[in-house]
Design a protein around this motif. Structure first.
Motif, PDB file in Angstrom:
ATOM      1  N   TYR A  90       1.089  -1.347   0.085  1.00  7.31           N
ATOM      2  CA  TYR A  90       0.366   0.016   0.066  1.00  7.31           C
ATOM      3  C   TYR A  90       0.949   1.362  -0.133  1.00  7.31           C
ATOM      4  CZ  TYR A  90      -3.876   3.593   1.571  1.00  7.31           C
ATOM      5  OH  TYR A  90      -3.948   4.391   2.138  1.00  7.31           O
ATOM      6  N   GLN A  91       0.979   1.948  -1.050  1.00  7.04           N
ATOM      7  CA  GLN A  91       1.374   2.964  -1.418  1.00  7.04           C
ATOM      8  C   GLN A  91       2.865   3.206  -0.768  1.00  7.04           C
ATOM      9  OE1 GLN A  91      -0.229   6.018   2.223  1.00  7.04           O
ATOM     10  NE2 GLN A  91      -2.133   6.633   0.095  1.00  7.04           N
ATOM     11  N   GLU A  92       3.355   1.866  -2.260  1.00  8.44           N
ATOM     12  CA  GLU A  92       4.883   2.012  -2.112  1.00  8.44           C
ATOM     13  C   GLU A  92       4.381   1.267  -3.548  1.00  8.44           C
ATOM     14  OE1 GLU A  92       6.943  -0.369   1.323  1.00  8.44           O
ATOM     15  OE2 GLU A  92       5.936   1.199   2.691  1.00  8.44           O
ATOM     16  N   THR A  93       6.444   0.121  -3.683  1.00  9.58           N
ATOM     17  CA  THR A  93       6.241  -0.079  -5.354  1.00  9.58           C
ATOM     18  C   THR A  93       7.086  -1.542  -4.400  1.00  9.58           C
ATOM     19  OG1 THR A  93       8.632   1.160  -4.596  1.00  9.58           O
ATOM     20  CG2 THR A  93       6.942   2.222  -6.172  1.00  9.58           C
ATOM     21  N   THR A  94       6.914  -1.548  -3.346  1.00 13.45           N
ATOM     22  CA  THR A  94       7.529  -3.062  -3.316  1.00 13.45           C
ATOM     23  C   THR A  94       6.670  -4.290  -3.982  1.00 13.45           C
ATOM     24  OG1 THR A  94       8.779  -2.352  -1.178  1.00 13.45           O
ATOM     25  CG2 THR A  94       8.209  -4.984  -1.461  1.00 13.45           C
ATOM     26  N   GLN A  95       6.756  -5.092  -4.331  1.00 11.40           N
ATOM     27  CA  GLN A  95       5.693  -6.103  -5.431  1.00 11.40           C
ATOM     28  C   GLN A  95       5.782  -7.215  -4.730  1.00 11.40           C
ATOM     29  OE1 GLN A  95       6.404  -5.905  -9.590  1.00 11.40           O
ATOM     30  NE2 GLN A  95       4.788  -4.297  -9.630  1.00 11.40           N
ATOM     31  N   TYR A  96       4.841  -8.267  -4.730  1.00 11.03           N
ATOM     32  CA  TYR A  96       4.130  -9.307  -4.135  1.00 11.03           C
ATOM     33  C   TYR A  96       3.471 -10.123  -5.294  1.00 11.03           C
ATOM     34  CZ  TYR A  96       5.743  -7.436   0.324  1.00 11.03           C
ATOM     35  OH  TYR A  96       6.393  -6.446   0.912  1.00 11.03           O
ATOM     36  N   SER A  97       4.164 -11.314  -5.881  1.00  4.29           N
ATOM     37  CA  SER A  97       2.551 -11.692  -6.786  1.00  4.29           C
ATOM     38  C   SER A  97       2.284 -12.751  -5.617  1.00  4.29           C
ATOM     39  CB  SER A  97       4.267 -13.007  -6.957  1.00  4.29           C
ATOM     40  OG  SER A  97       3.474 -14.175  -8.103  1.00  4.29           O
ATOM     41  N   LEU A  98       0.631 -12.604  -5.655  1.00  3.84           N
ATOM     42  CA  LEU A  98      -0.616 -14.027  -5.514  1.00  3.84           C
ATOM     43  C   LEU A  98      -0.164 -14.992  -6.299  1.00  3.84           C
ATOM     44  CD1 LEU A  98      -1.704 -14.861  -3.056  1.00  3.84           C
ATOM     45  CD2 LEU A  98      -3.825 -12.889  -3.756  1.00  3.84           C
ATOM     46  N   THR A  99      -0.424 -15.793  -6.302  1.00  6.90           N
ATOM     47  CA  THR A  99      -1.537 -17.531  -7.087  1.00  6.90           C
ATOM     48  C   THR A  99      -2.178 -17.133  -6.310  1.00  6.90           C
ATOM     49  OG1 THR A  99       1.336 -17.588  -8.041  1.00  6.90           O
ATOM     50  CG2 THR A  99      -0.187 -19.313  -8.628  1.00  6.90           C
ATOM     51  N   ILE A 100      -3.439 -18.080  -6.905  1.00  3.24           N
ATOM     52  CA  ILE A 100      -4.224 -18.345  -7.014  1.00  3.24           C
ATOM     53  C   ILE A 100      -4.481 -19.759  -7.951  1.00  3.24           C
ATOM     54  CG2 ILE A 100      -6.876 -18.572  -5.861  1.00  3.24           C
ATOM     55  CD1 ILE A 100      -6.547 -14.887  -5.784  1.00  3.24           C
ATOM     56  N   SER A 101      -4.312 -20.929  -6.977  1.00  7.29           N
ATOM     57  CA  SER A 101      -4.558 -22.334  -8.305  1.00  7.29           C
ATOM     58  C   SER A 101      -5.855 -22.887  -7.361  1.00  7.29           C
ATOM     59  CB  SER A 101      -3.544 -22.738  -8.157  1.00  7.29           C
ATOM     60  OG  SER A 101      -2.689 -22.914  -7.266  1.00  7.29           O
ATOM     61  N   GLU A 102      -7.121 -24.351  -7.856  1.00  5.89           N
ATOM     62  CA  GLU A 102      -7.427 -24.400  -7.041  1.00  5.89           C
ATOM     63  C   GLU A 102      -7.261 -26.539  -7.579  1.00  5.89           C
ATOM     64  OE1 GLU A 102     -12.078 -26.609  -8.941  1.00  5.89           O
ATOM     65  OE2 GLU A 102     -10.667 -25.630 -10.484  1.00  5.89           O
ATOM     66  N   ILE A 103      -7.504 -26.334  -6.197  1.00  8.29           N
ATOM     67  CA  ILE A 103      -7.100 -27.795  -5.517  1.00  8.29           C
ATOM     68  C   ILE A 103      -7.880 -29.303  -5.768  1.00  8.29           C
ATOM     69  CG2 ILE A 103      -7.010 -28.924  -3.317  1.00  8.29           C
ATOM     70  CD1 ILE A 103      -6.174 -26.181  -2.101  1.00  8.29           C
ATOM     71  N   GLY A 104      -8.918 -28.564  -6.239  1.00  9.91           N
ATOM     72  CA  GLY A 104     -10.112 -29.987  -6.335  1.00  9.91           C
ATOM     73  C   GLY A 104     -11.294 -30.142  -6.029  1.00  9.91           C
ATOM     74  N   ALA A 105     -12.373 -30.403  -6.718  1.00 10.75           N
ATOM     75  CA  ALA A 105     -13.601 -30.470  -5.528  1.00 10.75           C
ATOM     76  C   ALA A 105     -13.673 -31.715  -4.919  1.00 10.75           C
ATOM     77  CB  ALA A 105     -14.645 -30.915  -6.152  1.00 10.75           C
ATOM     78  N   VAL A 106     -13.607 -31.871  -3.582  1.00 14.07           N
ATOM     79  CA  VAL A 106     -13.723 -32.836  -2.333  1.00 14.07           C
ATOM     80  C   VAL A 106     -14.814 -33.535  -2.592  1.00 14.07           C
ATOM     81  CG1 VAL A 106     -13.379 -33.450  -0.264  1.00 14.07           C
ATOM     82  CG2 VAL A 106     -12.119 -31.384  -0.524  1.00 14.07           C
ATOM     83  N   PRO A 107     -15.250 -35.155  -2.474  1.00 13.59           N
ATOM     84  CA  PRO A 107     -16.103 -35.613  -2.785  1.00 13.59           C
ATOM     85  C   PRO A 107     -18.039 -35.539  -1.362  1.00 13.59           C
ATOM     86  CG  PRO A 107     -14.524 -37.298  -3.017  1.00 13.59           C
ATOM     87  CD  PRO A 107     -13.539 -35.886  -2.681  1.00 13.59           C
TER      88      PRO A 107
END
Length: 169
Positions: free
Chosen positions: A125-142
Motif C-alpha cells: 500500500y502506497q509503495e512500490t514493493t511488489q509481491y506475487s499472489l498465485t491462486i490455484s484450484e485444489i479440486g472438489a472434495v467428494p
C-alpha cells in the motif's frame, strides 16, 4: 435377476457421474516476495464481514503467515474502487502483517464473492514493493453422502455378479 442387475448398473453409472461434491472447490493461495504466506479457502467463501462496493473479510484463516503470532489471520479483500489487493491482519497480536494494492481478486459481490484463478502482482500500500499472489484450484472434495451411495451401488453390482456366478449355466 435382470431387473436387479439393471438397477445396480444404472445406480452405479449415475453415482460415478455425480460422486464429486457440489460444493465449491478449495483454492490454494501462495504469496511470495518480501513477505510470504500460504493458505486455503473455498472458491466462494462466506465473508465474516463485508462492505458492499468496498471489501469483504474472512475471519480466522489458517495457514502459514510470516511474522504472525499464530497460524491464523484475518484476510480482507478489496474491490477495484478501493485499490484492489488484500490485507492480512494478525488479530491475536493486533497488528497488520501486510496491506497491498493490486487487481480485484474476486468476482461477484462482496456479500457473495468468487475468487479468480491466476497469478497477480500486488504492491505494498502506497509503495512500490511488489509481491506475487498465485491462486490455484485444489479440486472438489467428494461429499460423504455421495461416496456412501457410490459404495452401495458398487456393492450391489458385486452382489449381482456373485449371484450370477453361483447359478449353473
Amino acid at each position: 435377476m435382470n431387473k436387479i442387475r439393471s438397477l445396480a448398473l444404472a445406480t452405479t453409472a449415475i453415482l460415478l457421474g455425480s460422486a464429486t461434491a457440489h460444493a465449491a472447490p478449495s483454492y490454494q493461495f501462495t504469496l511470495t516476495g518480501g513477505y510470504t504466506a500460504s493458505w486455503q479457502l473455498s472458491a466462494t467463501p462466506t465473508p465474516g464481514d463485508f462492505f458492499s462496493g468496498e471489501s469483504f473479510t474472512v475471519w480466522n484463516v489458517s495457514g502459514t503467515f510470516s511474522g504472525a503470532s499464530t497460524a491464523v489471520t484475518d484476510l480482507t479483500f478489496f474491490n477495484d474502487a478501493r485499490g484492489g489487493g488484500l490485507s492480512l491482519y494478525d488479530f491475536n497480536a493486533a497488528v497488520s502483517l501486510l496491506s497491498t494494492d493490486g487487481p480485484q481478486l474476486y468476482s461477484g459481490s462482496e456479500a457473495a464473492p468468487t475468487f479468480l484463478l491466476g497469478t497477480f502482482v500486488l504492491t505494498v500500500y502506497q509503495e512500490t514493493t511488489q509481491y506475487s499472489l498465485t491462486i490455484s484450484e485444489i479440486g472438489a472434495v467428494p461429499e460423504p453422502g455421495a461416496m456412501a451411495l457410490l459404495l452401495c451401488g458398487l456393492l450391489a453390482v458385486g452382489v449381482v455378479r456373485r449371484l450370477q456366478a453361483s447359478q449353473p449355466s
